[in-house]
Structures are given as C-alpha cells and as structure tokens.
Write an enzyme that holds these catalytic residues in place. Structure first.
Site, mmCIF file in Angstrom:
data_model
loop_
_atom_site.group_PDB
_atom_site.id
_atom_site.type_symbol
_atom_site.label_atom_id
_atom_site.label_comp_id
_atom_site.label_asym_id
_atom_site.label_seq_id
_atom_site.Cartn_x
_atom_site.Cartn_y
_atom_site.Cartn_z
ATOM 1 C CB ALA A 123 9.258 -8.440 -1.345
ATOM 2 C CD1 TRP A 149 0.797 -5.183 0.760
ATOM 3 C CD2 TRP A 149 -1.137 -4.113 1.021
ATOM 4 N NE1 TRP A 149 0.768 -4.164 -0.131
ATOM 5 C CE2 TRP A 149 -0.405 -3.482 -0.002
ATOM 6 C CE3 TRP A 149 -2.396 -3.593 1.372
ATOM 7 C CZ2 TRP A 149 -0.880 -2.368 -0.679
ATOM 8 C CZ3 TRP A 149 -2.863 -2.488 0.692
ATOM 9 C CH2 TRP A 149 -2.118 -1.907 -0.320
ATOM 10 N NE ARG A 260 -38.096 -4.749 -10.434
ATOM 11 C CZ ARG A 260 -38.588 -3.541 -10.226
ATOM 12 N NH1 ARG A 260 -39.298 -3.285 -9.116
ATOM 13 N NH2 ARG A 260 -38.385 -2.579 -11.094
ATOM 14 C CD GLN A 328 -26.715 -6.404 -16.052
ATOM 15 O OE1 GLN A 328 -25.784 -5.755 -15.592
ATOM 16 N NE2 GLN A 328 -27.534 -5.941 -16.977
ATOM 17 C CD GLU A 355 -4.032 -16.360 1.372
ATOM 18 O OE1 GLU A 355 -2.837 -16.704 1.332
ATOM 19 O OE2 GLU A 355 -4.612 -16.007 2.400
ATOM 20 C CB THR A 357 -1.985 -11.998 -8.341
ATOM 21 O OG1 THR A 357 -0.922 -12.521 -9.151
ATOM 22 C CG2 THR A 357 -1.455 -10.894 -7.432
#
Ligand SMILES: Cc1cc2nc3c(=O)[nH]c(=O)nc-3n(C[C@H](O)[C@H](O)[C@H](O)COP(=O)(O)OP(=O)(O)OC[C@H]3O[C@@H](n4cnc5c(N)ncnc54)[C@H](O)[C@@H]3O)c2cc1C
Length: 369
Positions: A123, A149, A260, A328, A355, A357
């Site tokens: 469940a 879980w 950078r 990225q 909480e 999906t």
C-alpha cells in the site's frame, strides 16, 4: 513546556543565522556520513517552529519562510522539522487529554522525535489496501503488521500508525500513537537512499504491540479524517522544502556564473547562461507565490486541499528543473561531489515522490475540476 517562542521576524532572523552558520557548513559531511543532526533539529523545535507549523497556529507564512530558509541550507534539516510538524498535526487536533497534555508537548519541544506510518509493502499511493491490523483486546489494541519508508524511523520516539480496525477500504482505518520502545516494535536498518541520507528512513514491524485505547488519535475507524489534515500539511511543508532547495541552488549558480571566466568574461554575461538563470528565478518565484497563496488562504480558514496539491506539484517539479539547470550552469564542476549541486539534484527527486507522488497530486487536482 520549555519552548521559547520568538515572534515572526526575530524567529526568521534566528533561522537565517542558523542556516548560514550551522546548516550550510555541516550539510555535505553529515550527508556523506549519514548522520542525523539531532541537536540542530531539537534546537529548531525549541524555537517554536513545530507549534508554528500546526494549522491552528495560523502562522503559515512565517512557517513556510522558515522552512524555505532551512531547505536553502540543508534539505534534511528542513524536512526533519517538517516531519516533526506532520507527526504533531493529528495529536494536536484529534488527541485526547493524555495525548495533548503528556505526549504533544514533548513533540513540540523536540525532546521526542515523531513520525507517520502510512505506507506498507502493498500500500503506497493506494492506502485503501492497508494490511496492518489492530484488534481491541480489553482496554488495549493489539497491533500487527509492517510499515515501509518511515521517515525518522531510527531516531523517533513516537509514531502515528495507520492501521485497519474494521472492514476494507478507507473506512475502517484507525490512527494509533505508538511509543517506539513498545515491546514488539522493531525498527529495521535505514534504507540506502539516493539522497537526504542524513535523515533515516526505514521499515518498522509490529508484532503484538499493545497500545492503550487513549492513544487513539481521533475516533476508531475514522483515521482517514486525521490523515486528510496530515496530507494538506504535508503538501504545504514539502512545497516549502522545494522552494527553499531551488532558491539555494539558484543563488549558488548565480554566484558561480559571476566568477567563472570563459572567453575572457564571466559566463553569466552569455545570454545562454543568464536566460537559464532568469528562468530559474522566475519559476521559483511562481512556486513561492502559489505556496504562499495556499497558506494565506488556509490561515484565513479556507479548505486548501487543491491549492496545497498545486503548490506541492508545481514547486517540486520546479525544484527538479532548477537543480538540474544549476548543475548545467556549473559545468563539469557541477557534476562532481566537490560541488553541492549534484546532491541538490538527487534531493529534489525525492520531493516529486513523497507526500503523494506528483501523479497523485495531478489526480487530486483533476478530480476537483
Ligand atoms: C525517502 C522516503 C521517505 C518516505 N517517508 C514516508 C513516511 O515518513 N511515511 C510514510 O508512510 N511513507 C513514506 N514514504 C513513502 C511514500 O509516501 C510513497 O513512496 C509514496 O506514497 C508512493 O508510494 P509507492 O512508492 O509505493 O509508489 P506506488 O504507489 O507503487 O506508485 C508507483 C508509480 O505509479 C504511480 N501511480 C500510482 N497510482 C497512480 C494513480 N492512481 N494515477 C497515476 N499514477 C499512479 C505513482 O505516481 C508512481 O509513479 C517515503 C518514501 C521515501 C522514498
């Protein structure tokens, strides 16, 4: 009660200070070592954050800002405070005298860590198939079953356990507040997760655990009424975690892009990078406003189950996109464990799953259209 409550602005100042001075510097090492920051979480509870997070405090905006700030420094700590609130939601609103007077204060102060046990091996999204049972035996329930879980499992002192006390479906479910040191309760070793490793998650088994009747939260067979409050709070708290995580990633990416140098200039000067950052900032602001709209309406007394689902869905998808884009912007450095960005990306993935999906959030929103 030993809780010292600082009002709004002062409390947020303290949360900002703790995030800067204690969370950010210790997050990487503690995540690597899988060390639960027990002391930090207790101090945050002592500031009054758990009480502030309860729906009846009607301080949703301050609470969300506090969780956002914590999550911008270390998601596991923000999520731990959020879980502590979730564990207290049922006892605070639906607990009897013993629970409210004797157990709840220890949860609010952080002296005792709490958890919620909904999920089971069979469940997950579908709680109508819960198999854990509790049978009344004199003035105590005899609890048997397995919960999967469970956040805080290995550090918790008390758990809200949703179990079957009658019939099938969602109707015959009862919420019991169970002490972790009850004979017959056993906590397994933490599962090995992709991220948020400092916050332990594990299976708990219950073998003939005896739970006094005054530990029923709400009414027998009406546990889903308690759960629905927990679900709304869960969506709000988790959305705040997502907004904060994304904000931390954005700030880090902006700072990096400003220093950078490539092709003789900071990479933020390239439109390809600056537009990426602009989109990240815009998505975060949209997610934050959706969340703040939901909590403001809830504080005004409205039912916000849809708004909370929308905030959870949108902000966790934003957190996933923003943390991915942060990697990225950082280039090769972003792909290494020397930068925090890869950890944030792993952490963001969790928020789309727990909480409820994001598919379940969409289903909940669609059902109300
Ligand atoms: C780190 C972590 C911490 C957790 N903490 C807790 C905790 O403290 N307490 C607790 O009780 N649980 C906890 N959970 C469990 C979590 O709530 C569940 O993982 C979640 O509810 C989904 O259940 P599931 O993983 O069994 O997925 P399933 O329900 O098996 O779903 C599998 C897939 O099918 C999709 N799906 C299922 N039903 C539908 C549907 N009707 N429509 C569309 N798509 C659907 C899902 O979105 C998912 O993509 C935790 C999980 C993790 C990973």
């Amino acid at each position: 009660m030993t809780v010292t409550e600082l009002a709004g602005a002062a409390l947020l100042d303290e949360v900002v200070r703790l995030t800067r001075d204690e969370l950010r510097p210790s997050a990487d090492a503690a995540e690597e070592a899988k060390e639960f920051p027990r002391e930090l979480v207790r101090r945050l509870c002592e500031l009054g954050l758990v009480r502030l997070g309860l729906p009846e405090s009607r301080s949703g905006l301050v609470f969300c800002r506090a969780i956002e700030t914590l999550a911008s420094g270390w998601l596991a700590v923000a999520e731990s405070v959020h879980l502590q609130v979730l564990a207290a939601v049922g006892p605070a609103r639906f607990g009897g005298t013993h629970v409210r007077d004797d157990v709840l204060p220890t949860m609010l102060s952080g002296a005792v860590i709490g958890g919620n046990c909904f999920s089971e091996p069979n469940a997950g999204s579908d709680l109508s198939h819960l198999e854990t049972t509790a049978v009344l035996d004199g003035d105590r329930y005899r609890l048997n079953g397995e919960k999967s879980w469970v956040g805080h499992a290995n550090v918790g002192g008390v758990f809200n356990v949703y179990c079957r006390t009658a019939g099938g479906g969602l109707g015959g479910i009862t919420c019991l507040l169970v002490d972790a040191d009850s004979p017959g309760l056993s906590v397994h070793r933490p599962v090995r997760k992709m991220g948020v490793r400092a916050l332990p998650t594990a299976t708990i088994t219950f073998t003939d655990v005896l739970v006094p009747r005054d530990r029923v939260i709400g009414r027998p067979n009406r546990g889903m009424l308690v759960a629905s409050d927990v679900f709304v709070q869960g969506r709000i708290g988790l959305a705040a975690c997502a907004v904060g995580l994304a904000q931390g990633a954005l700030e880090y990416a902006v700072a990096y892009a400003k220093k950078r140098i490539q092709f003789g200039q900071p990479v933020i000067q390239f439109q390809g990078v600056s537009f990426l950052l602009a989109d990240m900032a815009t998505q975060i602001q949209a997610a934050r406003q959706l969340l703040h709209y939901a909590v403001t309406r809830r504080d005004a007394g409205h039912d916000v189950s849809v708004e909370a689902a929308q905030a959870k869905l949108f902000s966790t998808d934003v957190a996933m996109r923003v943390t991915t884009d942060a990697v990225q912007v950082l280039g090769a450095y972003g792909y290494t464990q020397d930068s925090p960005a890869e950890r944030w990306m792993r952490e963001a993935k969790l928020l789309q799953i727990i909480e409820g999906t994001n598919q379940i959030q969409r289903a909940a929103i669609a059902a109300r259209l």
